[in-house]
Design an enzyme around this catalytic site. Structure first.
Site, mmCIF file in Angstrom:
data_model
loop_
_atom_site.group_PDB
_atom_site.id
_atom_site.type_symbol
_atom_site.label_atom_id
_atom_site.label_comp_id
_atom_site.label_asym_id
_atom_site.label_seq_id
_atom_site.Cartn_x
_atom_site.Cartn_y
_atom_site.Cartn_z
ATOM 1 N N LEU A 25 -5.574 57.153 32.105
ATOM 2 C CA LEU A 25 -6.105 56.035 32.897
ATOM 3 C C LEU A 25 -7.261 56.471 33.776
ATOM 4 O O LEU A 25 -8.131 55.685 34.120
ATOM 5 C CB LEU A 25 -5.008 55.451 33.783
ATOM 6 N N GLY A 74 -9.246 63.816 42.039
ATOM 7 C CA GLY A 74 -9.243 65.137 42.637
ATOM 8 C C GLY A 74 -7.917 65.839 42.426
ATOM 9 O O GLY A 74 -7.843 67.055 42.332
ATOM 10 N N GLY A 124 -5.845 65.430 39.819
ATOM 11 C CA GLY A 124 -5.449 65.656 38.429
ATOM 12 C C GLY A 124 -5.624 64.387 37.621
ATOM 13 O O GLY A 124 -6.482 63.555 37.923
ATOM 14 N N VAL A 161 -4.288 60.873 35.495
ATOM 15 C CA VAL A 161 -3.334 59.770 35.550
ATOM 16 C C VAL A 161 -3.166 59.196 34.151
ATOM 17 O O VAL A 161 -4.152 58.860 33.488
ATOM 18 C CB VAL A 161 -3.820 58.648 36.486
ATOM 19 N N LYS A 200 1.017 60.447 37.456
ATOM 20 C CA LYS A 200 -0.020 61.337 37.993
ATOM 21 C C LYS A 200 0.438 62.760 37.813
ATOM 22 O O LYS A 200 1.496 63.139 38.301
ATOM 23 C CB LYS A 200 -0.204 61.091 39.498
ATOM 24 N N ASP A 208 -9.928 56.755 52.637
ATOM 25 C CA ASP A 208 -10.745 56.645 51.434
ATOM 26 C C ASP A 208 -10.618 55.240 50.855
ATOM 27 O O ASP A 208 -10.272 55.055 49.689
ATOM 28 C CB ASP A 208 -10.350 57.715 50.416
#
Ligand SMILES: *[C@@H]1O[C@H](CO)[C@@H](O)[C@H](O)[C@H]1NC(C)=O
Ligand SMILES: *[C@@H]1O[C@H](CO)[C@@H](O)[C@H](O)[C@H]1NC(C)=O
Ligand SMILES: *[C@@H]1O[C@H](CO)[C@@H](O)[C@H](O)[C@H]1NC(C)=O
Ligand SMILES: *[C@@H]1O[C@H](CO)[C@@H](O)[C@H](O)[C@H]1NC(C)=O
Ligand SMILES: *[C@@H]1O[C@H](CO)[C@@H](O)[C@H](O)[C@H]1NC(C)=O
Ligand SMILES: *[C@@H]1O[C@H](CO)[C@@H](O)[C@H](O)[C@H]1NC(C)=O
Ligand SMILES: *[C@@H]1O[C@H](CO)[C@@H](O)[C@H](O)[C@H]1NC(C)=O
Ligand SMILES: *[C@@H]1O[C@H](CO)[C@@H](O)[C@H](O)[C@H]1NC(C)=O
Ligand SMILES: *[C@@H]1O[C@H](CO)[C@@H](O)[C@H](O)[C@H]1NC(C)=O
Ligand SMILES: *[C@@H]1O[C@H](CO)[C@@H](O)[C@H](O)[C@H]1NC(C)=O
Ligand SMILES: *[C@@H]1O[C@H](CO)[C@@H](O)[C@H](O)[C@H]1NC(C)=O
Ligand SMILES: *[C@@H]1O[C@H](CO)[C@@H](O)[C@H](O)[C@H]1NC(C)=O
Length: 842
Positions: A507, A511, A513, A515, A529, A625
């Site tokens: 998907l 940062g 890894g 998904v 994830k 973020d």
């Protein structure tokens, strides 16, 4: 004449009262760190509150490799021992010291079983600044919980407490105290028994309390001692053949002086004593003796506390004090020394163990020169003095034990290095400020902020989180006290769910890894994830995210279903968000354009999620973020805030909330946060303002290809908003389909969010209210004017019934308590709605 005498007497009495009141004033230590390691909450132990180690801004933990937390079950002696921080590499706590001088350092250990590591046999080495406190110490031959107490003279503004595990093993600690000691309490010199010359410069040595006894009385714990000391009762050490009796008086009858105060010892120590037993033993040899095993390689500071609570009148008792076989004080006459009964007195000596025996003995006995045959001792402290190597355990010096990078010799290059780094960072920030609108790429963080990281789990998952970078300045941990992490998945289940991490199911990549889309055996769709072990930034974000998500449950936050940490994998399983990130519905894809109403509903949903983050937890949580790729849409287009990888709790506890690295994504970054690096909820508000503009204009926050003034959406949209001509730049799909009043409200809201200064920006609660209002304006207008079908552009599968929480045109007043928000805390909204219904209320 007589009245003058009376006056003097009255004044004297008042003065005495004042003096005695003054000596009872409590000492407040300037430095007062009581910390519980690895815990996520305050722990009260013996009447004092211990604060979680990584929640203090004046304390930082630097570890060479990963440290983590293990927690025992409730069978431990106290909740102070329920968590431990375990270090698999060299780790240092750095304490900011406000006042130089002697400080207690107290270390609490409880090598609880079942921790996944053999804490009982883990060799513990601890160095405090230049002193070795423990060297290769194990608990193997001991039982229960341990308190080690040290006193060291801190002569700089920081104290470094370093834990050094041996190869392939770990070190650990459950709790730490660093507390100022009043100068007068410990001596700089004391009489050495083998010579009459005093030994001076004790303040340059480290001391370790090995025994501290309350003779003839009960255990006194830290809460009953103004300096947090523990006084054991003496019965364990009393030599069996001694004949002794216990004495006690009312503690209030103890008379302190200017030089001997309750800081010297609590009055309960002086109010009990041991005296010689009845004269049924041969009188001359009837010493009362206590025996203490000690390390014969060290010298000890021995402090004997006296107070004559036995005699009925002055000068009724004279006796000898012996240390080992030496007479330490011959013919000790308390009456002469103090002038009063019940008045404390103490004497310090320096001694070693008696030759070869490995024990140190202290005795009181009658003085053969007088025929008064009683003696008393009220308290006794025995403190080990550090040797020439600056060690309290073994012969190695701190410099020998510390890795080269931490020993003093190498400190200067480190400082220079970090100075260069700081200059470079300032230059970088300056550069970024000038060029920010032009910068295209996301800047990764250059520093290693000490994030307070905690993870939750339970016993079966107490595995080490593998550290990939040796130089990592991060510490991570698993605190297992509350296991609310959701379901545990085996790695096999994860492999099955993701078809062995099939790349066609990918998907996204972040940062942390990758998904993957997956399906559980019951058919539930999930997003998996998979932690990217090569990225230390990813690791930390990952852990923050677990912690955040496990605590936060909200309709508008992407929820965590479970996790897996088998085979050193760190895998999180989330609910699957069928419609993906908001951004993909705005631009860059072929997906159908969203209607204005949908956009408003999505913004409202995201605002609710952020409002919950900012307000619901005990401390506010700052997302850090906020952007359109972190707002995900489920199959019903309900917006949920995702990616807490950069989350950080708010400034309540941490007053000087200066983060060491600017985090976030360019284009969304609060300029104030960028300049001052001061993080508040208002930084999220700014980023949310950017999101609002992005949603309106359907263009990226930064478009480097555009003419200069258009690159940054915040600047560009603001210039049009200020002119009141926002419709000029909005998504062409929306032109003519938006109620002008709704757009006006929306534009004003976004403008306020993008205010230059945080204090001028509204709270998420206000924004929510304004967006709801904008939605209301849109809905009422479209209801009035026989509207064009707003859902014209919708994907056919959207069912508006499932948007029921937002379909609030019918019963506005109920929205606040209709159970939209799992926590029922959305009171800001409900009050906002009552204002909406009754406009005079605003
Ligand atoms: C924890 O203890 C500290 C210091 O006593 C106090 O300031 C803080 O409010 C406490 N926190 C909680 C959550 O009780
Ligand atoms: C708690 O730990 C003790 C040993 O420390 C063990 O005997 C006991 O079974 C444990 N209890 C649970 C519920 O795990
Ligand atoms: C540490 O102690 C163990 C025994 O407890 C001993 O075998 C080992 O040699 C010691 N290591 C050092 C470096 O002193
Ligand atoms: C430790 O305590 C347990 C029970 O509390 C006891 O059975 C065991 O013998 C003790 N071990 C040592 C080494 O004292
Ligand atoms: C630790 O490892 C180093 C080298 O890897 C070795 O020289 C040293 O003897 C080891 N120490 C212990 C206590 O095993
Ligand atoms: C007294 O003992 C200390 C060590 O405890 C030793 O250094 C000193 O030489 C001794 N002095 C005499 C006079 O024996
Ligand atoms: C601590 O050490 C410094 C420098 O050696 C000395 O001046 C100071 O008096 C010491 N403080 C105490 C409380 O002993
Ligand atoms: C004296 O007191 C200690 C502790 O308070 C107690 O253990 C001991 O039995 C008492 N001894 C006598 C002779 O009463
Ligand atoms: C003193 O300690 C012993 C064990 O060390 C205990 O049995 C006794 O009850 C204690 N006495 C008091 C008065 O607390
Ligand atoms: C210790 O202090 C607490 C309150 O501060 C008091 O309730 C308790 O009685 C004291 N214990 C002793 C042994 O004095
Ligand atoms: C010392 O005084 C205590 C308390 O008054 C008394 O019980 C004891 O018998 C005295 N000892 C001697 C040797 O007189
Ligand atoms: C997962 O396991 C189930 C049986 O437990 C099996 O039917 C299914 O095909 C497996 N799925 C994958 C992707 O391997």
């Amino acid at each position: 004449m007589k009245s003058a005498n009376w006056l003097v007497l009255v004044l004297a009495v008042i003065l005495l009262e004042f003096l005695s009141w003054r000596t009872e004033a409590l000492f407040t230590p300037t430095d007062n760190y009581l910390i519980v390691c690895g815990s996520s909450q305050n722990v009260t132990f013996q009447g004092r509150t211990f604060v979680p180690d990584l929640l203090l801004s004046s304390l930082s933990l630097k570890s060479e490799s990963t440290s983590y937390v293990a927690t025992s079950n409730s069978s431990v002696p106290s909740s102070l021992y329920q968590s431990a921080r375990i270090f698999s590499g060299v780790a240092s706590y750095k304490f900011n010291i406000k006042q130089e001088g002697r400080h207690w350092i107290r270390l609490y250990f409880y090598p609880f079983p079942k921790s996944g590591h053999d804490l009982l046999s883990a060799p513990i080495t601890v160095v405090a600044d230049d002193f070795v406190l423990l060297n290769n110490f194990t608990f193997e031959n001991y039982n229960g919980s341990f308190l080690f107490e040290y006193a060291i003279n801190v002569t700089s503004a920081t104290l470094m407490l370093t834990f050094i595990p041996w190869n392939n093993s770990v070190s650990f600690v459950n709790a730490i105290e660093v507390v100022s000691i009043p100068d007068a309490v410990l001596p700089d010199q004391a009489l050495a028994l083998n010579s009459s010359a005093p030994v001076s410069s004790l303040s340059e040595s480290a001391l370790e309390t090995v025994y501290r006894l309350n003779m003839g009385g009960p255990l006194i714990t830290a809460q009953n001692d103004t300096l947090g000391r523990t006084w054991e009762n003496d019965s364990k050490y009393l030599h069996v053949s001694s004949s002794a009796v216990n004495l006690s008086v009312n503690p209030a009858s103890i008379k302190y002086t200017d030089s001997i105060t309750q800081e010297t010892a609590p009055n309960r120590v002086y109010a009990t004593a041991v005296a010689m037993g009845d004269a049924n033993v041969p009188s001359m040899n009837s010493k009362v003796t206590w025996v203490f095993p000690v390390d014969s390689n060290f010298r000890y500071l021995v402090r004997a506390h006296f107070c004559d609570i036995l005699s009925q009148s002055l000068n009724a008792m004279v006796f000898n004090l012996y240390i080992n076989d030496d007479i330490a004080v011959p013919s000790l006459d308390l009456s002469t020394l103090t002038g009063k009964l019940n008045l404390p007195y103490y004497k310090d000596f320096i001694s070693k163990s008696s030759a070869e025996s490995g024990t140190l003995t202290v005795s009181i006995g009658p003085d053969s020169a007088v025929d008064i045959t009683n003696a008393t001792l009220n308290g006794l402290e025995i403190m080990k003095i550090s040797n020439d190597a600056g060690s309290l355990d073994g012969l190695s010096s701190a410099a020998n034990l510390l890795p080269k990078s931490l020993s003093k010799k190498n400190r200067i290059p480190v400082i220079i290095g970090s100075l260069v780094g700081a200059v470079a960072a300032v230059a970088l920030i300056g550069f970024c400020c000038c060029c920010m609108p032009i910068l295209k790429s996301k800047v990764t963080n250059h520093g290693h902020p000490m994030l307070p990281l905690r993870l939750y789990g339970n016993f079966r998952t107490m595995t080490k989180i593998s550290a990939t970078s040796q130089k990592s300045g991060r510490a991570s941990c698993i605190s297992l006290a509350s296991s609310n992490l959701g379901r545990f998945f085996t790695f096999r289940e994860i492999l099955n769910a993701t078809n062995k991490f099939d790349e066609t199911l990918l998907l996204g990549v972040g940062g942390f890894g990758r998904v993957y889309k997956g399906a559980l055996e019951d058919g539930t769709k999930v997003a998996v994830k998979r932690g990217n072990h090569r990225s230390e930034q990813g690791l930390a974000e990952f852990q923050t995210e677990i912690e955040m998500l496990s605590k936060l449950r909200h309709r508008h936050l992407v929820s965590l279903i479970g996790y897996s940490d088998e085979r050193s994998e760190m895998i999180l399983v989330y609910e699957y968000m069928a419609n993906g990130p908001l951004r993909s519905h705005l631009y860059g894809t072929n997906l159908p354009s969203l209607s204005w109403k949908q956009r408003l509903e999505i913004c409202i949903g995201a605002a609710r999620g952020l409002h919950y983050l900012h307000t619901s937890a005990a401390r506010s949580i700052i997302h850090r973020d906020v952007k359109t790729t972190n707002i995900l849409l489920d199959e019903n287009f309900i917006a949920k805030v995702a990616d807490f990888g950069l989350s950080k709790t708010g400034p309540e506890l941490d007053q000087t909330h200066v983060s060491t690295a600017v985090k976030g994504s360019f284009g969304y970054l609060d300029p104030e946060y960028f300049r001052r690096q001061q993080l508040t909820e208002k930084s999220d508000v700014y980023s949310f303002g950017v999101v609002l503009m992005e949603v309106l204009c359907s263009r990226p926050a930064l478009s480097p290809g555009l003419p200069r003034e258009q690159v940054n959406i915040a600047e560009w949209a603001m210039s049009w908003q200020k002119k009141g001509m926002l419709e000029q730049i909005m998504d062409s799909n929306l032109v003519g389909k938006v109620n002008p009043a709704s757009l006006k409200k929306y534009g004003e809201t976004a403008e306020k969010c993008l205010a230059e200064h945080g204090i001028d920006r509204p709270s998420m609660g206000d924004i929510l209210w304004n967006l709801e209002y904008a939605l209301q304006l849109e809905e009422t207008s479209s209801a009035l004017m026989e509207p064009e079908d707003n859902s014209m552009n919708h994907i056919p599968t959207i069912q508006f019934t499932s948007l029921e929480p937002f379909d609030n045109s019918v019963s506005l007043i109920n929205v606040g308590n209709s159970g939209i928000d799992d926590d029922g805390k959305d009171s800001a909204t409900s009050s906002a709605f009552s204002q909406l219904v009754n406009p005079s209320g605003r």
